[in-house]
Design a protein around this motif. Structure first.
Motif, PDB file in Angstrom:
ATOM      1  N   ALA B   6     -84.622 -18.498 -40.624  1.00  0.00           N
ATOM      2  CA  ALA B   6     -83.667 -17.510 -41.140  1.00  0.00           C
ATOM      3  C   ALA B   6     -82.747 -17.076 -40.005  1.00  0.00           C
ATOM      4  CB  ALA B   6     -84.409 -16.299 -41.704  1.00  0.00           C
ATOM      5  N   VAL B   7     -81.469 -16.994 -40.291  1.00  0.00           N
ATOM      6  CA  VAL B   7     -80.477 -16.603 -39.276  1.00  0.00           C
ATOM      7  C   VAL B   7     -79.841 -15.294 -39.715  1.00  0.00           C
ATOM      8  CG1 VAL B   7     -78.344 -17.253 -38.115  1.00  0.00           C
ATOM      9  CG2 VAL B   7     -80.028 -19.023 -38.701  1.00  0.00           C
ATOM     10  N   ASP B   8     -79.899 -14.308 -38.829  1.00  0.00           N
ATOM     11  CA  ASP B   8     -79.356 -12.992 -39.166  1.00  0.00           C
ATOM     12  C   ASP B   8     -77.851 -12.949 -38.870  1.00  0.00           C
ATOM     13  OD1 ASP B   8     -78.747 -10.361 -39.549  1.00  0.00           O
ATOM     14  OD2 ASP B   8     -80.475  -9.574 -38.413  1.00  0.00           O
ATOM     15  N   THR B   9     -77.058 -12.978 -39.922  1.00  0.00           N
ATOM     16  CA  THR B   9     -75.597 -12.991 -39.724  1.00  0.00           C
ATOM     17  C   THR B   9     -75.085 -11.651 -39.208  1.00  0.00           C
ATOM     18  OG1 THR B   9     -75.120 -12.276 -41.981  1.00  0.00           O
ATOM     19  CG2 THR B   9     -75.318 -14.642 -41.608  1.00  0.00           C
ATOM     20  N   LYS B  10     -75.894 -10.619 -39.331  1.00  0.00           N
ATOM     21  CA  LYS B  10     -75.469  -9.303 -38.822  1.00  0.00           C
ATOM     22  C   LYS B  10     -75.567  -9.234 -37.308  1.00  0.00           C
ATOM     23  CE  LYS B  10     -74.874  -7.226 -42.835  1.00  0.00           C
ATOM     24  NZ  LYS B  10     -73.542  -7.509 -43.364  1.00  0.00           N
ATOM     25  N   LYS B  11     -76.422 -10.078 -36.737  1.00  0.00           N
ATOM     26  CA  LYS B  11     -76.593 -10.045 -35.282  1.00  0.00           C
ATOM     27  C   LYS B  11     -75.881 -11.198 -34.580  1.00  0.00           C
ATOM     28  CE  LYS B  11     -81.191  -9.517 -35.058  1.00  0.00           C
ATOM     29  NZ  LYS B  11     -82.486  -9.257 -34.445  1.00  0.00           N
ATOM     30  N   CYS B  12     -75.768 -12.332 -35.255  1.00  0.00           N
ATOM     31  CA  CYS B  12     -75.174 -13.513 -34.611  1.00  0.00           C
ATOM     32  C   CYS B  12     -73.756 -13.187 -34.153  1.00  0.00           C
ATOM     33  CB  CYS B  12     -75.155 -14.672 -35.605  1.00  0.00           C
ATOM     34  SG  CYS B  12     -74.370 -16.161 -34.941  1.00  0.00           S
ATOM     35  N   VAL B  13     -73.462 -13.517 -32.894  1.00  0.00           N
ATOM     36  CA  VAL B  13     -72.108 -13.310 -32.379  1.00  0.00           C
ATOM     37  C   VAL B  13     -71.351 -14.633 -32.231  1.00  0.00           C
ATOM     38  CG1 VAL B  13     -72.604 -11.126 -31.215  1.00  0.00           C
ATOM     39  CG2 VAL B  13     -72.919 -13.272 -29.966  1.00  0.00           C
ATOM     40  N   GLY B  14     -71.968 -15.723 -32.644  1.00  0.00           N
ATOM     41  CA  GLY B  14     -71.264 -17.007 -32.602  1.00  0.00           C
ATOM     42  C   GLY B  14     -71.071 -17.555 -31.202  1.00  0.00           C
ATOM     43  N   CYS B  15     -71.992 -17.245 -30.294  1.00  0.00           N
ATOM     44  CA  CYS B  15     -71.774 -17.631 -28.896  1.00  0.00           C
ATOM     45  C   CYS B  15     -72.009 -19.115 -28.647  1.00  0.00           C
ATOM     46  CB  CYS B  15     -72.644 -16.794 -27.971  1.00  0.00           C
ATOM     47  SG  CYS B  15     -74.397 -17.197 -28.039  1.00  0.00           S
ATOM     48  N   THR B  40     -66.619 -17.037 -40.949  1.00  0.00           N
ATOM     49  CA  THR B  40     -65.680 -16.837 -42.047  1.00  0.00           C
ATOM     50  C   THR B  40     -65.175 -15.407 -41.996  1.00  0.00           C
ATOM     51  OG1 THR B  40     -67.396 -16.167 -43.571  1.00  0.00           O
ATOM     52  CG2 THR B  40     -66.792 -18.489 -43.604  1.00  0.00           C
ATOM     53  N   MET B  41     -63.920 -15.240 -42.358  1.00  0.00           N
ATOM     54  CA  MET B  41     -63.310 -13.917 -42.266  1.00  0.00           C
ATOM     55  C   MET B  41     -62.635 -13.632 -43.586  1.00  0.00           C
ATOM     56  SD  MET B  41     -60.450 -11.957 -41.459  1.00  0.00           S
ATOM     57  CE  MET B  41     -59.235 -13.190 -41.179  1.00  0.00           C
ATOM     58  N   ALA B  42     -62.727 -12.400 -44.031  1.00  0.00           N
ATOM     59  CA  ALA B  42     -62.048 -12.033 -45.269  1.00  0.00           C
ATOM     60  C   ALA B  42     -61.374 -10.684 -45.109  1.00  0.00           C
ATOM     61  CB  ALA B  42     -63.054 -11.985 -46.409  1.00  0.00           C
ATOM     62  N   GLY B  43     -60.312 -10.470 -45.872  1.00  0.00           N
ATOM     63  CA  GLY B  43     -59.622  -9.184 -45.853  1.00  0.00           C
ATOM     64  C   GLY B  43     -58.316  -9.279 -45.116  1.00  0.00           C
ATOM     65  N   ILE B  50     -66.193 -10.138 -41.010  1.00  0.00           N
ATOM     66  CA  ILE B  50     -66.507 -11.514 -40.627  1.00  0.00           C
ATOM     67  C   ILE B  50     -67.988 -11.779 -40.810  1.00  0.00           C
ATOM     68  CG2 ILE B  50     -64.748 -12.413 -39.046  1.00  0.00           C
ATOM     69  CD1 ILE B  50     -66.079 -11.183 -36.741  1.00  0.00           C
ATOM     70  N   GLU B  51     -68.263 -13.019 -41.090  1.00  0.00           N
ATOM     71  CA  GLU B  51     -69.659 -13.450 -41.133  1.00  0.00           C
ATOM     72  C   GLU B  51     -69.779 -14.626 -40.185  1.00  0.00           C
ATOM     73  OE1 GLU B  51     -72.051 -13.797 -44.899  1.00  0.00           O
ATOM     74  OE2 GLU B  51     -72.046 -15.911 -44.300  1.00  0.00           O
ATOM     75  N   ILE B  52     -70.786 -14.592 -39.335  1.00  0.00           N
ATOM     76  CA  ILE B  52     -70.977 -15.686 -38.383  1.00  0.00           C
ATOM     77  C   ILE B  52     -72.352 -16.295 -38.636  1.00  0.00           C
ATOM     78  CG2 ILE B  52     -70.875 -16.335 -35.949  1.00  0.00           C
ATOM     79  CD1 ILE B  52     -69.395 -13.745 -35.380  1.00  0.00           C
ATOM     80  N   ARG B  53     -72.369 -17.612 -38.699  1.00  0.00           N
ATOM     81  CA  ARG B  53     -73.633 -18.292 -39.007  1.00  0.00           C
ATOM     82  C   ARG B  53     -73.891 -19.435 -38.045  1.00  0.00           C
ATOM     83  NH1 ARG B  53     -71.062 -18.363 -44.209  1.00  0.00           N
ATOM     84  NH2 ARG B  53     -70.570 -20.561 -43.871  1.00  0.00           N
ATOM     85  N   SER B  54     -75.112 -19.533 -37.577  1.00  0.00           N
ATOM     86  CA  SER B  54     -75.559 -20.708 -36.836  1.00  0.00           C
ATOM     87  C   SER B  54     -76.165 -21.650 -37.872  1.00  0.00           C
ATOM     88  CB  SER B  54     -76.595 -20.266 -35.804  1.00  0.00           C
ATOM     89  OG  SER B  54     -77.306 -21.375 -35.331  1.00  0.00           O
ATOM     90  N   PRO B 135     -79.569 -15.085 -27.476  1.00  0.00           N
ATOM     91  CA  PRO B 135     -79.570 -13.785 -26.815  1.00  0.00           C
ATOM     92  C   PRO B 135     -79.573 -12.616 -27.809  1.00  0.00           C
ATOM     93  CG  PRO B 135     -77.651 -15.115 -26.123  1.00  0.00           C
ATOM     94  CD  PRO B 135     -78.326 -15.840 -27.241  1.00  0.00           C
ATOM     95  N   THR B 136     -79.182 -12.878 -29.054  1.00  0.00           N
ATOM     96  CA  THR B 136     -79.200 -11.780 -30.021  1.00  0.00           C
ATOM     97  C   THR B 136     -80.501 -11.782 -30.834  1.00  0.00           C
ATOM     98  OG1 THR B 136     -78.234 -12.983 -31.896  1.00  0.00           O
ATOM     99  CG2 THR B 136     -76.691 -12.036 -30.300  1.00  0.00           C
ATOM    100  N   LYS B 137     -81.361 -12.733 -30.579  1.00  0.00           N
ATOM    101  CA  LYS B 137     -82.607 -12.898 -31.337  1.00  0.00           C
ATOM    102  C   LYS B 137     -82.335 -12.922 -32.830  1.00  0.00           C
ATOM    103  CE  LYS B 137     -84.397 -10.001 -28.032  1.00  0.00           C
ATOM    104  NZ  LYS B 137     -84.809  -8.650 -27.854  1.00  0.00           N
ATOM    105  N   CYS B 138     -81.315 -13.653 -33.227  1.00  0.00           N
ATOM    106  CA  CYS B 138     -80.947 -13.645 -34.651  1.00  0.00           C
ATOM    107  C   CYS B 138     -81.589 -14.794 -35.410  1.00  0.00           C
ATOM    108  CB  CYS B 138     -79.423 -13.654 -34.813  1.00  0.00           C
ATOM    109  SG  CYS B 138     -78.647 -15.259 -34.599  1.00  0.00           S
ATOM    110  N   ILE B 139     -82.358 -15.660 -34.713  1.00  0.00           N
ATOM    111  CA  ILE B 139     -82.964 -16.812 -35.392  1.00  0.00           C
ATOM    112  C   ILE B 139     -84.480 -16.619 -35.511  1.00  0.00           C
ATOM    113  CG2 ILE B 139     -83.288 -19.328 -35.316  1.00  0.00           C
ATOM    114  CD1 ILE B 139     -80.654 -19.531 -33.771  1.00  0.00           C
ATOM    115  N   TYR B 140     -84.954 -16.614 -36.738  1.00  0.00           N
ATOM    116  CA  TYR B 140     -86.380 -16.424 -37.016  1.00  0.00           C
ATOM    117  C   TYR B 140     -86.944 -17.735 -37.543  1.00  0.00           C
ATOM    118  CZ  TYR B 140     -85.008 -11.507 -36.899  1.00  0.00           C
ATOM    119  OH  TYR B 140     -84.505 -10.298 -36.521  1.00  0.00           O
ATOM    120  N   PHE B 141     -88.116 -18.117 -37.050  1.00  0.00           N
ATOM    121  CA  PHE B 141     -88.673 -19.395 -37.460  1.00  0.00           C
ATOM    122  C   PHE B 141     -90.152 -19.211 -37.791  1.00  0.00           C
ATOM    123  CE2 PHE B 141     -90.930 -23.344 -36.553  1.00  0.00           C
ATOM    124  CZ  PHE B 141     -90.209 -24.213 -37.360  1.00  0.00           C
TER     125      PHE B 141
END
Ligand code: SF4
Lengths: 745, 177
Positions: B6-15, B40-43, B50-54, B135-141
C-alpha cells in the motif's frame, strides 16, 4: 475538480517500450564503466560512510557485490540524520563514483584561460606549480591575497592550509548565497543560529509554517522524514509560496502569496498575534526585550493592510495566525535554508525569529530544540598567525554583521576597479562550481581574468575547472576518509566516512592533496598525521572508541550530558545576546544603522511581458553537482520552465515546446528549455529547478540540458546587513525562436 | 499467504527514491525502471490538488500477463508474487502488451523484467528496497492473510483505491487516499 487535469510521469522511464518502438533506449544511457575500476577489499561486505551528495551528511553503508564492486548505498539505522533511510540523491550516490566523466589526472592550463586547453601533469608537478604561484603572490601582495572558496566535508583540510598560509579569506558560498541571512537574523534575536541539520523540532510540532521553503522537493532527509511523521499525526501545515509546491499539496492552508511580499505577511501575523493576545505572555515577559516597541511598530499592519500587498485574503491571514496560536508553543515557523531572495533577507528572517519568540517556540517541544554536539580532541598544531589584513578590510564598513567571509565580496575584490582595500590574486576553489553558485556570471568571469592563480579541486569537470590554471582531481567521498562528522543534533554523535574502494584513476583524497601542498609550502607541521585515518584513530581513541570499532558501527551516539533538549519549566535562560534576553528589538542592528525592527519595503515588479524568475530544487538533485550523475540524471535529466496557463495562452505556449528565456538585462539562456504549462505557478512568475543548463561539454549527460537560472540572475540584490546575494529580483520573458533568429529576414 | 503493498499518497512527495533504490538493489540497467512515480493535478489556481503515487507491478491475482505468456515464464510464485523465469522468457512482449499498468520492460539481456517485490529480500525477512528506503515511510508491505502485517493494519485504518479496477485484475497494490 476535473476541469483542468495535468498528468505527469515524473520518472518517465522504461515502460511500454516494445509498443513504443525500440528507438527509445539509446545505448548511451547505459552505465559507462569506468576506465580503471578501483580495487575493493572483498572481505568487507559493507563499509560505513556519511553522504556527501548534499550537506545533511546522512550516515550509511556502502555495499559491494560479489565481484567486490560498489553496488548500493543504504542508510545507517543508528543515525539521527537519516534513521536508516537515504534520500534519492544519497541512494544514487553510487553514480558519483561510476561517472565516466570524472576528472582523472591533474591538469595544467596551456592556453588562454577559459579555452579549456590543458595538459596532464603529475601530482608533484601540479602541486609544485601551485606552491610556486602561491609563494609569488604572497611575496608580491601578501598571503591574504589568496582566497579560498570551499564547500563540503573537505573544507576542513583546505581551511587549515589557507589559514596556515596566512589568509583569513575563506568563504563558503553556503553563507552569502544561502543560509547567511538566516543565521545572522537568529543570532541577532536569540544569540544563536539554527545550525545544519536545523534544530527544528518538526517531529513534535503541532503547526508547521513553511515560507517558501519546499520540503519534499528540498530533500534534506531528517526534515522530510519528520514532516511525513507530522502528516501522519495530523499536524497543521501552512505553506506560503507563489507556487503550489509539493509541500503546499500536503498543507491544510496554502497561501499563494504575491512574490517578494513575505515580510508584509509576517508583520501582519505579528500584528494579529500581539493584538489578539495570542502570544505566550509568560515566555515573552520572562525571556524577551523590546516587546512594547514591537507592539507599537506593528500597530497598523492589519490583515487588511497586508491584503493590499500580498493579495492574501485577510480572513486567511487571521485564520492561520489563530492556528499558530492554538498550537503554541509547539509551533514552528520554519526559518528556511536557502533564503537569499530580495536583499532584505536578514530582516525578513528577523521577522520569522520574532514570530517564533512571540509564540514561545524557541527552546520548546515542537518548536526549536537545543542541539548537542560532540567535541573532538584536536591535534597539537602551531597557532595560526593573525592575518595582517582581514576580509572586512577589503571593503571597510560594508556588511558589518557578516560573521564569515562573503564570497561575492571576495569576487568583487578581485576586480581592481572596485577599489578593494588590497588585491585578491589567487583563488583556491574546492568543491564548489562558482559559475553556477554565484549569480552574475559575467562579473565572476571578469574577476577570474585578474587572477595570477586559479586552482580548482573537484571530482568532476565543472564549469569552474574549465577556467582554472591548475585542476586537481579529488576522489569521491566513496573513496576516501574524511573528517569525522560531529554535526549538532538531539544527541551528540560521531559518524565515520571510510573508503569503500581505492581512488579511481589518478584522483586523491583532499587530505593527501592539502598535506602534500603544505610540505611544498613549508607548512607540514599543520598536518602532523601522515594519513587522515591516523588522525581519526587518534581522535576516536580520545573519544573512548577507535577506528576499528567505528568501522563496524559507522555511527556512535552518546547520551546528552543533561536532560535539556527543551527549556525546563521556568528555567532561567540567559541568551547569548547583548541583553541576555531574546531581542525582539535589536539594539545591535540599530547601532549599526539598520532597522531595529523589520520593515516592509516594496520591491520592484516585473515589467510588462516579463515574469519574476523563481527557482528551487528537485528532490533528485543537489544544485548542479548531481545533474551529470548517471543514476540521478536517469531520474531527471533536464529542467523545464513552469508557466501559468493564462500566460501560456497569451504567448501561445504549449507544454514541451522549447523556448529561450531572456532577462531584463538581455541575458539569454544558453540552451532552450521545455515549457510546462501548469496551474501550479502564479501568473506573475515562472519557475525553474536550479542546477541545469550546464555549458561544460565534458559533462556528457548534463551538457545542454535545460536552462541555468544562474545565467539569468544578473541583477543581484545585495543584503547590506551581511552581504547575501538576493537572487529573486530578476524578470524573464520568452523567446520562441533561437536568439539572433527572431526576425525573419 | 498473499503479499500486497500500500502506498500512502498523502505522504508520498514523488522524490523517486523508490526508483533509484530499486535500480541499485536489483541491478536494473540505467534507462529502465521497475517502479516509477506519477503525479496528477486537478483544479485551477489557487484551488489545486495533487496526488502523487509510486507505482509498479500490481501483482494481480487475476493477471493477464501470466495468462498470455506462451512459455510459462511469467508465473505466480509463493504469496501470489508474479515473477518471470528469465531462462524461459523469449522476449516476445505479449505480457508487456497485456499489462494494463505498463509495469514491464524488455531487459537488454533479452527477457522481460519487472517488479518482484524484491523477492530476494522478502524471503530473508526484509522489506522490498522501495519500502525500506522511502524517506516519507509511505510504502507499506506485508501479507494480507496476516491481520497484523503493516499492510493489513494500514488498509484497515485508511481509505484506499486500486488502479484501473475495471480491468478486473484484482491488484495487490493499493493507494491510500
Ligand atoms: S539528505 Fe540525501 S543527499 Fe543529503 S546527506 Fe542525506 S542521503 Fe545524502
Amino acid at each position: 475538480m476535473t476541469s483542468r487535469r495535468e498528468f505527469i510521469k515524473i520518472t518517465a522511464l522504461g515502460v511500454g517500450a516494445i509498443a513504443a518502438g525500440t528507438g527509445m533506449y539509446k545505448a548511451g544511457r547505459f552505465f559507462a564503466l569506468p576506465d580503471k575500476p578501483g580495487k575493493v577489499d572483498p572481505d568487507l561486505t559493507r563499509t560505513p560512510t556519511y553522504c556527501e551528495v548534499c550537506f545533511w551528511k546522512c550516515a550509511g553503508w556502502v555495499y559491494k557485490n560479489p565481484e567486490g564492486r560498489i553496488w548500493k548505498i543504504t542508510g545507517n539505522e543508528e543515525d539521527q540524520h537519516c534513521n536508516g533511510r537515504f534520500c534519492p540523491r544519497g541512494t544514487g550516490g553510487v553514480g558519483m563514483y561510476y561517472d565516466g566523466d570524472r576528472l582523472k589526472n591533474p591538469l595544467i592550463r596551456v592556453e588562454e584561460r577559459g579555452k579549456q586547453v590543458f595538459r596532464e601533469a603529475s601530482w608533484d608537478e601540479a602541486l609544485e606549480h601551485v606552491a610556486g604561484k602561491m609563494k609569488n603572490i604572497a611575496s608580491k601582495y601578501g598571503p591574504e591575497s589568496i582566497a579560498l572558496f570551499t564547500h563540503g566535508s573537505g573544507s576542513a583540510n583546505f581551511t587549515t592550509l589557507v589559514k596556515a598560509f596566512g589568509s583569513g579569506n575563506i568563504a563558503e558560498p553556503s553563507y552569502a548565497q544561502c543560509r547567511g541571512p538566516r543565521d545572522e537574523a537568529f543570532f541577532a534575536t536569540f544569540g544563536e543560529e539554527v545550525y545544519s541539520p536545523e534544530v527544528t523540532d518538526i517531529r513534535d510540532t503541532k503547526c508547521l509554517v513553511l515560507i517558501g521553503s519546499h520540503i519534499g522537493e528540498n530533500m534534506h532527509n531528517g526534515q522530510i522524514q519528520e514532516m511525513s511523521d507530522a502528516i501522519d499525526k495530523g499536524t497543521t501545515i501552512i505553506t506560503v509560496d507563489p507556487r503550489f509546491s509539493t509541500a503546499a499539496g500536503k498543507s491544510k492552508y496554502w497561501l499563494p502569496i504575491k512574490p517578494s511580499t513575505d515580510l508584509a505577511l509576517l508583520l501582519s501575523w505579528t500584528h494579529e498575534i500581539i493584538y489578539n493576545e495570542y502570544y505566550d505572555r509568560k515566555y515573552v515577559e520572562k525571556y524577551c526585550t523590546g516587546f512594547d516597541k514591537l507592539k507599537e511598530h506593528v500597530k497598523d499592519f492589519t490583515p487588511e493592510w497586508a491584503y493590499g500587498i500580498t493579495t492574501l485574503k485577510p480572513d486567511l491571514i487571521r485564520k492561520t495566525a489563530r492556528e499558530m496560536a492554538n498550537a503554541s508553543p509547539a509551533v514552528l515557523v520554519h526559518p528556511g535554508r536557502h533564503v537569499t531572495w530580495y536583499g532584505d533577507d536578514t530582516q525578513r528572517i528577523r521577522a520569522i525569529a520574532i514570530l517564533n519568540a512571540l509564540l514561545g517556540s524557541w527552546g520548546r517541544r515542537g518548536g526549536f530544540y537545543r542541539p548537542a554536539k560532540f567535541s573532538l580532541a584536536q591535534p597539537d598544531i602551531p597557532k595560526f598567525s593573525e592575518p595582517a589584513r582581514l576580509a572586512q578590510d577589503l571593503f571597510p564598513g560594508k556588511y558589518p554583521v557578516a560573521s564569515s567571509a562573503v564570497s561575492n565580496a571576495l569576487i568583487d575584490a578581485t576586480i581592481p576597479e572596485n577599489n578593494p582595500g588590497y588585491p585578491i590574486k589567487g583563488w583556491i576553489v574546492n568543491a564548489t562550481n562558482l559559475l553556477s553558485t554565484i549569480p552574475n556570471i559575467p562579473n565572476t568571469l571578469k574577476a577570474i581574468q585578474n587572477l595570477d592563480l586559479l586552482v580548482a579541486v573537484d571530482t568532476m569537470p565543472m564549469e569552474i575547472t574549465g577556467w582554472a590554471d591548475v585542476v586537481l582531481p579529488e576522489c569521491t567521498y566513496l573513496e576516501r576518509y574524511d573528517a569525522l562528522r560531529v554535526a549538532p543534533h538531539r544527541k551528540p554523535a560521531i559518524a565515520l566516512r571510510m573508503p569503500a574502494a581505492e581512488p579511481m584513476n589518478n584522483s586523491k583524497p583532499g587530505y593527501w592533496i592539502t598535506r602534500e601542498l603544505s610540505k611544498k609550502l613549508g607548512l607540514a607541521s599543520y598536518f602532523p598525521f601522515e594519513k587522515q585515518e591516523d588522525l581519526l584513530d587518534w581522535q576516536l581513541k580520545k573519544a573512548g572508541t577507535s577506528l576499528e570499532e567505528m568501522k563496524k558501527s559507522g555511527v556512535k551516539t552518546f547520551e546528552r550530558e543533561q536532560d535539556d533538549l527543551y527549556f525546563a519549566e521556568d528555567e532561567n535562560v540567559v541568551f547569548p545576546t547583548d541583553s541576555g534576553k531574546i531581542e525582539l528589538y535589536s539594539g545591535y542592528f540599530e547601532q549599526l544603522g539598520f532597522d531595529p525592527l523589520p520593515k516592509y519595503y516594496p520591491h520592484e515588479e516585473p515589467p510588462e511581458g516579463f515574469y519574476r524568475l523563481i527557482y528551487g530544487r528537485a528532490p533528485m538533485h543537489t544544485f548542479g553537482r548531481t545533474t551529470n550523475n548517471p543514476n540521478l540524471a536517469d531520474l531527471m535529466d533536464e529542467n523545464c520552465v513552469w508557466v501559468n496557463p493564462k500566460v501560456a495562452n497569451e504567448w501561445g505556449l504549449k507544454t514541451d515546446q522549447l523556448v529561450w528565456l531572456k532577462n531584463q538585462d538581455d541575458a539569454v539562456t544558453d540552451f532552450p528549455v521545455k515549457v510546462r504549462v501548469t496551474e501550479r505557478i502564479r501568473w506573475d512568475s515562472v519557475y525553474i529547478v536550479h542546477g541545469f543548463g550546464h555549458t561544460g561539454k565534458q559533462l556528457s549527460r548534463a551538457y545542454g540540458k535545460g536552462a541555468s537560472d544562474t545565467r539569468l540572475i544578473t541583477r543581484v540584490l545585495v543584503d547590506p546587513v551581511m552581504g547575501g546575494t538576493g537572487m529573486r529580483g530578476n524578470f524573464v520573458t520568452f523567446l520562441t525562436r533561437e536568439p539572433g533568429k527572431e526576425v525573419a529576414s | 499467504m498473499r503479499y500486497a503493498m500500500a502506498v500512502d499518497t498523502k505522504k508520498c512527495v514523488g522524490c523517486s527514491d523508490c526508483v533509484v533504490a530499486c535500480q541499485t538493489e536489483n541491478n536494473v540497467p540505467i534507462g529502465f525502471c521497475r517502479d516509477w512515480v506519477v503525479e496528477t493535478m486537478a483544479g485551477s489556481y489557487p484551488q489545486l490538488e495533487i496526488e502523487i503515487r509510486s507505482e509498479r507491478c500490481n501483482h494481480c491475482a487475476n493477471a493477464p500477463c501470466v495468462r498470455c505468456c506462451p512459455t510459462g515464464a511469467s508465473h505466480f510464485d509463493t504469496g501470489g508474487i508474479i515473477l518471470v523465469k528469465q531462462n524461459k522468457c523469449i522476449g516476445c512482449g505479449a505480457c508487456i502488451a497485456s499489462c494494463p499498468y505498463d509495469a514491464r520492460y524488455p531487459h537488454p539481456d533479452g527477457y522481460v523484467d519487472k517488479c518482484t517485490f524484491c523477492v530476494q529480500r522478502i524471503r530473508n525477512g526484509m522489506p522490498p528496497a522501495c519500502a525500506a528506503v522511502c524517506p516519507t515511510k509511505c510504502i507499506y508491505f506485508g501479507d494480507l492473510d496476516d491481520p497484523n502485517s503493516d499492510v493489513s493494519l494500514v488498509l484497515k485504518k485508511r481509505k484506499f483505491k486500486t488502479l484501473i479496477p475495471e480491468a478486473g485484475t484484482d491488484p495487490k497494490l493499493y493507494f491510500l487516499i
